[in-house]
Design a protein around this motif. Sequence first.
Motif, PDB file in Angstrom:
ATOM      1  N   TRP A  32      -2.174   4.227   3.830  1.00  0.00           N
ATOM      2  CA  TRP A  32      -2.338   3.181   4.848  1.00  0.00           C
ATOM      3  C   TRP A  32      -2.441   3.809   6.243  1.00  0.00           C
ATOM      4  O   TRP A  32      -3.284   3.420   7.054  1.00  0.00           O
ATOM      5  CB  TRP A  32      -1.175   2.198   4.778  1.00  0.00           C
ATOM      6  N   LEU A  33      -1.578   4.796   6.528  1.00  0.00           N
ATOM      7  CA  LEU A  33      -1.614   5.452   7.833  1.00  0.00           C
ATOM      8  C   LEU A  33      -2.937   6.171   8.071  1.00  0.00           C
ATOM      9  O   LEU A  33      -3.435   6.237   9.200  1.00  0.00           O
ATOM     10  CB  LEU A  33      -0.459   6.451   7.943  1.00  0.00           C
ATOM     11  N   GLU A  34      -3.511   6.719   7.002  1.00  0.00           N
ATOM     12  CA  GLU A  34      -4.764   7.448   7.137  1.00  0.00           C
ATOM     13  C   GLU A  34      -5.960   6.535   7.361  1.00  0.00           C
ATOM     14  O   GLU A  34      -6.968   6.953   7.938  1.00  0.00           O
ATOM     15  CB  GLU A  34      -5.006   8.302   5.883  1.00  0.00           C
ATOM     16  N   THR A  35      -5.846   5.281   6.940  1.00  0.00           N
ATOM     17  CA  THR A  35      -7.008   4.381   6.989  1.00  0.00           C
ATOM     18  C   THR A  35      -6.839   3.211   7.945  1.00  0.00           C
ATOM     19  O   THR A  35      -7.833   2.593   8.338  1.00  0.00           O
ATOM     20  CB  THR A  35      -7.304   3.832   5.583  1.00  0.00           C
ATOM     21  N   MET A  65       2.642   9.066  14.334  1.00  0.00           N
ATOM     22  CA  MET A  65       2.456   9.238  15.776  1.00  0.00           C
ATOM     23  C   MET A  65       1.022   8.929  16.194  1.00  0.00           C
ATOM     24  O   MET A  65       0.775   8.514  17.344  1.00  0.00           O
ATOM     25  CB  MET A  65       2.836  10.658  16.187  1.00  0.00           C
ATOM     26  N   ALA A  66       0.082   9.099  15.280  1.00  0.00           N
ATOM     27  CA  ALA A  66      -1.310   8.745  15.592  1.00  0.00           C
ATOM     28  C   ALA A  66      -1.478   7.241  15.765  1.00  0.00           C
ATOM     29  O   ALA A  66      -2.440   6.786  16.401  1.00  0.00           O
ATOM     30  CB  ALA A  66      -2.241   9.252  14.490  1.00  0.00           C
ATOM     31  N   ASP A 119       0.850  -1.188   0.000  1.00  0.00           N
ATOM     32  CA  ASP A 119       0.000   0.000   0.000  1.00  0.00           C
ATOM     33  C   ASP A 119       0.886   1.238   0.000  1.00  0.00           C
ATOM     34  O   ASP A 119       2.075   1.183   0.351  1.00  0.00           O
ATOM     35  CB  ASP A 119      -0.911   0.014   1.233  1.00  0.00           C
ATOM     36  N   ASP A 120       0.286   2.353  -0.395  1.00  0.00           N
ATOM     37  CA  ASP A 120       0.895   3.672  -0.227  1.00  0.00           C
ATOM     38  C   ASP A 120       0.922   3.952   1.281  1.00  0.00           C
ATOM     39  O   ASP A 120      -0.117   3.936   1.946  1.00  0.00           O
ATOM     40  CB  ASP A 120       0.041   4.693  -0.975  1.00  0.00           C
ATOM     41  N   CYS A 121       2.102   4.195   1.840  1.00  0.00           N
ATOM     42  CA  CYS A 121       2.216   4.340   3.294  1.00  0.00           C
ATOM     43  C   CYS A 121       1.364   5.484   3.830  1.00  0.00           C
ATOM     44  O   CYS A 121       0.777   5.377   4.921  1.00  0.00           O
ATOM     45  CB  CYS A 121       3.682   4.546   3.683  1.00  0.00           C
ATOM     46  N   ARG A 130       3.828  15.859   7.926  1.00  0.00           N
ATOM     47  CA  ARG A 130       2.572  15.117   7.806  1.00  0.00           C
ATOM     48  C   ARG A 130       2.792  13.638   8.079  1.00  0.00           C
ATOM     49  O   ARG A 130       2.001  12.990   8.788  1.00  0.00           O
ATOM     50  CB  ARG A 130       2.010  15.325   6.402  1.00  0.00           C
ATOM     51  N   LEU A 131       3.874  13.072   7.523  1.00  0.00           N
ATOM     52  CA  LEU A 131       4.170  11.652   7.732  1.00  0.00           C
ATOM     53  C   LEU A 131       4.365  11.343   9.215  1.00  0.00           C
ATOM     54  O   LEU A 131       3.830  10.357   9.744  1.00  0.00           O
ATOM     55  CB  LEU A 131       5.443  11.261   6.959  1.00  0.00           C
TER      56      LEU A 131
END
Length: 735
Positions: free
Chosen positions: A632-635, A674-675, A627-629, A668-669
């Motif tokens: 992936w982090l957003e979802t 961190m979330a 996946d696009d990292c 942003r990354l």
Amino acid sequence: MTELHSPDSLDLLATCPRGIELLLADELAALGAVPGKTTVAGVHLRASLESAYRICLWSRLANRLVLCLAQEEGIETPEALRAAAAAIDWRRHLAPGATLAVDFHGRAEAIRHTRFGAQTVKDGVVDRLHAEGRPRPDVDTRQPDLRLYAHLHRGRLTLGVDLSGDSLHRRGYRRDVGHAPLKENLAAALLVRAGWPALAREWAPLVDPLCGAGTLLIEAALMAADIAPGLARERFGFHGWVGHDERCWRELKREAEARASIGRKRCRSRLYGVDESPPALAAAKANAMRAGVPALIELEGASLAGLARPEGLPDTHRGLVITNPPYGERLGELPELVRLYGQLGERVKQAFPGWQLAVFTANPDLGHRIGLRAHKQYSLRNGPLEAKLLLMAIPEAEESPSGEAVSARSEGAQMFANRLEKNRRRLKKWLKKSGESCYRLYDADMPEYALAIDLYGDRVHVQEYAAPKTVDAAQAQKRLFEALGVIPDVLGVDPGKVVVKRRERQSGKAQYHKQAASGERFEVHEGRARLWVNLRDYLDTGLFLDHRPVRRLLGEMAPGKRFLNLFCYTGAATVQAALGSQKEGTEPAGGASESVSVDLSNTYLEWARDNFALNRLDPGRHRVVRDDCLRWLETAGGEFDLIFLDPPTFSNSKKMADTLDVQRDHGRLVRLAMARLAPGGTLVFSNNQRRFTLDADLAEPFRVEDISAKTFDPDFQRRPDLHHVFLIRHREASA
């Protein structure tokens, strides 16, 4: 329009490989023709029919001999081309019921395809025959009775009958061609330029130390034994021509057969071919048999390193060493070829003092590695490649007190060798203590030799930094070859285990593009981890050596943790985290309890899976995700105790939602990562942007520690800006 020939004098065009036109003109004159204007890859001439036959039979240099029926200017349209073909009286050339083929070369604004040009010429021939009540000829592109030649360049049309039929370079003996063979007429041209005809008249010997399928040897034997190169051919183009004189042809062929019979018996030149490839030698033997010269050629299976003066050859005999070594069209082939050309020079000096050496190469810089000055150079083409024939005089033997040939490095090459030795001594203690087998030995320590040299066990990975425009390209190439000549000697490795690449600024998916397809991967060890690397097929090897301390740190931090690896590449960091590093003086600790590794590249995810399997990691607990990292982090859901974020400096892959620039986008990354970080967890953020500056706004919500200076082992301490590493934690967890 009138035709250009009469029965007593024919207007002809002989074509040849580019670069040998003047040689061909001399040969044509010797065969009874009157050479005229020389063009690119051709010579115009006038000759009798008998001389035309003699050229087809005896020319060692020509490709084709064309009977010119018409030459016209201003041919720009299909209609004009068709009319020019229709203006010729084809009854004088094409027999009733004969088949036809047209070879068309060139183009015009309205005639852009050779097939269309050939069709248009054929239509003109049909028009003329139809007007005279003759039947339409059939087309046979493979074995026609009559083959026509048409060449159109800048509106000038040359149209005629191809008297040769198949190209004259096809002697008929070469069915087993071996690897990258020379065309027969180009081989003959090299021999003529090297002075072999005169040497052969004195019964001088000839040696090809890299003979392959034997083309140079066979052409040399045909010259020495006075054998016509076209003698074995059963058919020429003129056999299907109405103007053919069979009696004249038979007389010339009988004469050639008699000369060949006498020549084979009289020839006392000894011709030797050496090659280490059994299939190549088998091909050479079969080709020599078909050419009728097996008794004149001796073949031996041996490497270039074992090249020696043939047994029984008197020391007083002086001859010609001629060869067509590999050129190194791909950068990765150079280490072996640098050694090969150097070895060629060393061996011929030892075995053939006083002889002449002729080397044909498309890489003259490699020719310099021979260590002899070329007193003559001839520019030629080998197919699409620009090449040179280098002629060198091998000096009489000059020996050192020990009896071995003197071979000196340049001053720069010796300084480079000294630096490699110095670096090895500097790293020796650390390597012994750490047990590392993959490390950087040299990183452009000397600006003149702008290379990065990494060792992977007994193999060497050399990256040439692209030279700036201010640096002379020839000088940069010379220094690269000097370095490649030194590296195997200093490191004690076979040149075949040295791989060379050019390191340039990459964009998009360039790092994923294959540079080769060797599939040559092998296992290396880093701490407790076993990892696959591939030095040849990609820009990178599968293991970023400068991040070794970071992977070690992850292994120390990972026991019992949930681990996330973003932009995971080949998963080496995950392997270390899953295994857990062993601190000095302590027992091995367990690794991460589970892990997720995310990347967008199928290639590298498969590589990661193979690394996991090599280390027997449970795929149920250690997953890979394509996946696009960012996406992936957003979802994605869930939390991780330890996250490794190592994005590329820049990427514009079409598979990504947006272009990635680490300097612009790292804030942003980091926030997205961190979330996903559990309370008390740690994000290890790294990148290789030399001028990277961390977003100051990140220090407000998070606790940030720059540990870059602590993440360089001794082999990378020359470049403290090579990477940047930060430990980032939630503030509430550290209060």
